[in-house]
Design an enzyme around this catalytic site. Structure first.
Site, PDB file in Angstrom:
ATOM      1  N   THR A 194      33.084  54.383  49.279  1.00 16.82           N
ATOM      2  CA  THR A 194      33.124  55.216  47.347  1.00 16.82           C
ATOM      3  C   THR A 194      32.824  56.688  47.756  1.00 16.82           C
ATOM      4  O   THR A 194      31.070  56.898  47.930  1.00 16.82           O
ATOM      5  CB  THR A 194      32.538  54.200  46.969  1.00 16.82           C
ATOM      6  OG1 THR A 194      33.079  52.860  47.160  1.00 16.82           O
ATOM      7  CG2 THR A 194      32.422  54.650  45.106  1.00 16.82           C
ATOM      8  N   ARG A 202      42.728  42.803  43.823  1.00 15.93           N
ATOM      9  CA  ARG A 202      41.506  42.836  43.871  1.00 15.93           C
ATOM     10  C   ARG A 202      40.719  44.261  43.368  1.00 15.93           C
ATOM     11  O   ARG A 202      40.871  45.444  43.825  1.00 15.93           O
ATOM     12  CB  ARG A 202      40.932  42.353  45.824  1.00 15.93           C
ATOM     13  CG  ARG A 202      39.287  42.662  45.791  1.00 15.93           C
ATOM     14  CD  ARG A 202      38.804  44.010  46.005  1.00 15.93           C
ATOM     15  NE  ARG A 202      37.708  44.498  46.443  1.00 15.93           N
ATOM     16  CZ  ARG A 202      36.508  44.944  46.350  1.00 15.93           C
ATOM     17  NH1 ARG A 202      36.826  46.091  45.965  1.00 15.93           N
ATOM     18  NH2 ARG A 202      35.267  45.178  47.021  1.00 15.93           N
ATOM     19  N   VAL A 203      39.847  44.147  42.102  1.00 13.05           N
ATOM     20  CA  VAL A 203      38.853  45.270  42.088  1.00 13.05           C
ATOM     21  C   VAL A 203      37.102  44.937  41.923  1.00 13.05           C
ATOM     22  O   VAL A 203      36.963  44.076  42.640  1.00 13.05           O
ATOM     23  CB  VAL A 203      39.199  44.893  40.267  1.00 13.05           C
ATOM     24  CG1 VAL A 203      38.355  45.429  39.302  1.00 13.05           C
ATOM     25  CG2 VAL A 203      40.312  45.891  40.178  1.00 13.05           C
ATOM     26  N   GLY A 204      36.677  46.235  42.761  1.00 14.75           N
ATOM     27  CA  GLY A 204      35.963  45.929  42.504  1.00 14.75           C
ATOM     28  C   GLY A 204      34.690  46.472  41.984  1.00 14.75           C
ATOM     29  O   GLY A 204      35.247  46.614  40.866  1.00 14.75           O
ATOM     30  N   ASP A 205      33.568  46.480  42.027  1.00 12.98           N
ATOM     31  CA  ASP A 205      32.567  47.488  41.039  1.00 12.98           C
ATOM     32  C   ASP A 205      32.792  48.387  40.802  1.00 12.98           C
ATOM     33  O   ASP A 205      32.400  49.168  39.687  1.00 12.98           O
ATOM     34  CB  ASP A 205      31.094  47.446  41.907  1.00 12.98           C
ATOM     35  CG  ASP A 205      30.565  48.474  43.436  1.00 12.98           C
ATOM     36  OD1 ASP A 205      32.003  48.500  43.952  1.00 12.98           O
ATOM     37  OD2 ASP A 205      29.882  48.999  43.382  1.00 12.98           O
ATOM     38  N   THR A 207      26.990  51.941  45.864  1.00  9.26           N
ATOM     39  CA  THR A 207      28.727  51.848  47.012  1.00  9.26           C
ATOM     40  C   THR A 207      28.724  50.848  47.802  1.00  9.26           C
ATOM     41  O   THR A 207      27.263  50.750  48.258  1.00  9.26           O
ATOM     42  CB  THR A 207      28.989  53.244  47.722  1.00  9.26           C
ATOM     43  OG1 THR A 207      29.840  53.044  48.228  1.00  9.26           O
ATOM     44  CG2 THR A 207      27.291  53.038  48.894  1.00  9.26           C
ATOM     45  N   GLY A 208      28.807  50.410  48.910  1.00 13.72           N
ATOM     46  CA  GLY A 208      29.190  49.247  49.173  1.00 13.72           C
ATOM     47  C   GLY A 208      30.060  47.550  49.050  1.00 13.72           C
ATOM     48  O   GLY A 208      31.044  48.011  48.589  1.00 13.72           O
ATOM     49  N   GLY A 262      31.484  45.369  46.613  1.00 16.17           N
ATOM     50  CA  GLY A 262      31.622  45.088  45.000  1.00 16.17           C
ATOM     51  C   GLY A 262      30.896  43.982  44.781  1.00 16.17           C
ATOM     52  O   GLY A 262      30.764  44.243  43.828  1.00 16.17           O
TER      53      GLY A 262
HETATM   54  N1  ASP Z   1      32.582  49.619  46.863  1.00 14.85           N
HETATM   55  C1  ASP Z   1      33.477  49.580  46.627  1.00 14.85           C
HETATM   56  C2  ASP Z   1      34.460  48.649  46.948  1.00 14.85           C
HETATM   57  O1  ASP Z   1      33.714  47.274  46.834  1.00 14.85           O
HETATM   58  C3  ASP Z   1      33.531  49.888  48.396  1.00 14.85           C
HETATM   59  C4  ASP Z   1      32.684  50.192  48.562  1.00 14.85           C
HETATM   60  O2  ASP Z   1      31.912  51.559  48.470  1.00 14.85           O
HETATM   61  O3  ASP Z   1      32.511  50.498  50.171  1.00 14.85           O
HETATM   62  O4  ASP Z   1      36.047  48.233  46.201  1.00 14.85           O
END
Ligand code: ASP
Length: 340
Positions: free
Chosen positions: A199, A227-230, A250-251, A253
């Protein structure tokens, strides 16, 4: 391009600014911010290119919001595994994009599960500026984008994403890779690439002392459809409170959403923590929530306070972030991390 890998330690970088008082009330009207204090911070090595585009705006005295948008557009336009239309698809083979943007006055806009639009961050900004809403998703978001004049791009995977998807179909196992950006070149392996990242989140602090932020991603590769992340969730992937500071994530979500990540970091700064300490405390909270499963995920935060002091912290090793200011436009930091 991160050809100048000048890794610094974030704590050392912050030392000169440790006297800053995060959370202090801002004076009325535009805050005095010596132009030299303008700053851009973004996630991952690719952030250097994004930061430079943002900096081109800030150095002329431009607004943090414009810088935040322009910066991440660079990454959206590049063909990489995890941001923009070149990203890895969902498990049905379709690329869906999430993005959000927030300014210094709590204005915010967001799109999720957006397909076939090159610059989701700009659509998010239009949602913020042209609609009474904060968030549009899926078909409605695309319909709005087209009505706003954004071209509909072809519904096809980039050659690298197609290869990665075919490879993934062999097992069809959803197992996000920690620090995918460090996992080798996607041309020679299933995922990742030295310049890739999950991200791009970018925080900008402008010459008038205003903060804004942006966050954009194709989300977790091979996620469930829908699916929706953060990243498009205000308060999770991004939060800005001009009186205190801004933060982004990031990471994994799901684990950022469950503890309202970016908002938590901002609230921790409000309580008096430095950006670095606030990011660390938020990561520690993720670790407490996850328990033994913390070792299987990555979560990282970046933050900047209303004095232009910045910081970052990650759960696992391998997170790097880029900082740009008047002194140096190509700084790359290796983040400190919790799980040794
Ligand atoms: N945070 C993002 C998500 O969960 C992916 C990422 O940053 O690794 O979609």
């Amino acid at each position: 391009m991160a050809n100048r890998r000048k890794f610094l330690t974030s704590s050392a970088a912050g030392l000169a600014l440790l006297a800053a008082r995060p959370g202090a009330a801002a004076p009325a009207g535009p805050r005095a911010n010596a132009r030299g204090k303008a700053l851009v911070i973004s996630t991952w090595d690719d952030g250097i290119a994004a930061n430079q585009a943002a900096w081109a705006i800030l150095k002329k005295g431009g607004a943090a919001l414009d810088a935040a948008e322009a910066g991440v557009m660079v990454t959206e336009a590049s063909q990489n595994c995890c941001v923009g239309l070149g990203g890895n698809p969902d498990r049905d083979g379709i690329v869906t994009l999430d993005a959000c943007i927030m300014d210094h006055q709590f204005n915010c806009g967001s799109v999720a599960a957006l397909e076939r639009i090159k610059h989701p961050i700009s659509v998010a900004r239009r949602v913020m500026e042209k609609t009474p809403h904060v968030m549009l998703v899926g078909e409605g978001a695309q319909q709005f984008a087209v009505a706003q004049g954004f071209p509909l791009e072809p519904a096809q995977l980039s050659p690298d994403a197609e290869k990665a998807y075919k490879e993934w179909l062999k097992t069809s196992q959803y197992k996000p890779i920690i620090n995918i950006e460090n996992s080798g070149n996607r041309k020679t392996g299933p995922v990742g690439g030295p310049q890739n990242h999950d991200t791009i989140a970018l925080l900008a602090f402008d010459a008038t002392g205003n903060l804004s932020g942006s966050c954009t991603t194709s989300g977790m590769g091979f996620k469930m459809r829908g699916r929706v992340g953060d990243s498009p969730i205000i308060g999770a992937g991004l939060y800005v409170d001009n009186e205190v500071g801004a933060a982004a994530a990031t990471g994994q979500g799901e684990d950022v959403i469950r503890m309202a990540g970016a908002h938590t970091v901002v609230e921790l700064m409000r309580q008096g923590r430095t950006p670095q300490a606030a990011c660390r405390a938020a990561v520690e909270r993720v670790a407490r929530i996850k328990g033994a499963a913390a070792k299987d995920i990555q979560v990282c935060f970046i933050a900047v306070n209303n004095q232009g002091q910045h910081g970052a912290f990650a759960l696992q090793k391998g997170f790097s972030y880029a900082v740009c200011n008047a002194a140096d436009q190509r700084q790359l930091f290796k983040s400190e991390y919790l799980l040794k």
